[in-house]
Design a protein around this motif. Structure first.
Motif: not given
Ligand code: NI
Length: 220
Positions: A4-23, A25-32
């Motif tokens: 994978l190239n770096q841009n693909q990896i970054l894109k996948h990682t963002r999706l992984y983070i969104e999924d990882f932090f679902k729910g 509520s202590t301020g350490h969410d994906a938006f943080h």
């Protein structure tokens, strides 16, 4: 398998983070994580750091093994994720090294950084603890952990070890004195210092107003 190239990896990682932090509520969410990532890249660019990919990946993965969220100290989540993205062992180790240098460990515990890249990620995470958002995150975290907003007779405790910092039980308000007000002087880069100073001033104003309101009835 094609690498994978770096841009693909970054894109996948963002999706992984969104999924990882679902729910979360202590301020350490994906938006943080995304705010920290944007700040880290911004700082890295203005400080002419040439390890932008490593900085961005470390910022994206900096909280997936956090102790506050039940993570382990081997950083297994971050490592396994990067292995799944076929990054080289050398790059994985570099990024792990950056993540390990992010955490605040107590008022009296020094947390020096070993490189400009590490400085950018550490500064970015600390900046998101400051200002209006920092205040919101602080109270959200305190509420989740059954802390009082404020306890008038309490004095701040300046922790001299990571262990005592992690087991602290003071009210949320004490967190301003035990951590937040100390952060502006712990920024590594000039870029982050400037942002931190503004956010610091806002928090001082906030704390002043908070105490004025708290003590209002006593004056009548
Ligand atoms: Ni963080």
């Amino acid at each position: 398998m094609e690498t994978l190239n770096q841009n693909q990896i970054l894109k996948h990682t963002r999706l992984y983070i969104e999924d990882f932090f679902k729910g979360e509520s202590t301020g350490h969410d994906a938006f943080h994580t995304f705010r920290v990532t944007n700040l880290a890249v911004y700082i890295a660019k203005s400080e002419n750091c040439n390890e932008l990919f490593e900085v961005e990946m470390a910022a994206l993965l900096h909280d997936v093994d956090d102790w506050k969220l039940g993570g382990d100290s081997n950083l297994s989540n971050a490592k396994n994720w990067m292995i799944s993205q076929q990054l080289s062992l050398e790059t994985i180790n570099k990024i792990i090294d950056l993540i390990q240098q992010v955490s605040f460990k107590g008022s009296k515990v020094e947390t020096p950084v070993s490189s400009l890249a590490a400085a950018c990620v550490q500064d970015a995470d600390r900046l998101d603890a400051l200002g209006a958002i920092g205040i919101a995150r602080t109270f959200a975290y305190g509420g989740k952990n059954n802390r009082l907003l404020y306890s008038p007779d309490e004095k701040p405790t300046f922790h001299d070890s990571y262990e005592s910092y992690k087991t602290k039980q003071s009210s949320t308000f004490m967190h301003f004195y035990e951590k937040l007000f100390l952060l502006k002087d712990r920024m590594n880069t000039i870029t982050a210092k400037e942002i931190a100073n503004k956010r610091h001033q806002f928090m001082e104003l906030y704390v002043k107003q908070f105490l004025e309101e708290w003590n209002f009835s006593e004056n009548y």
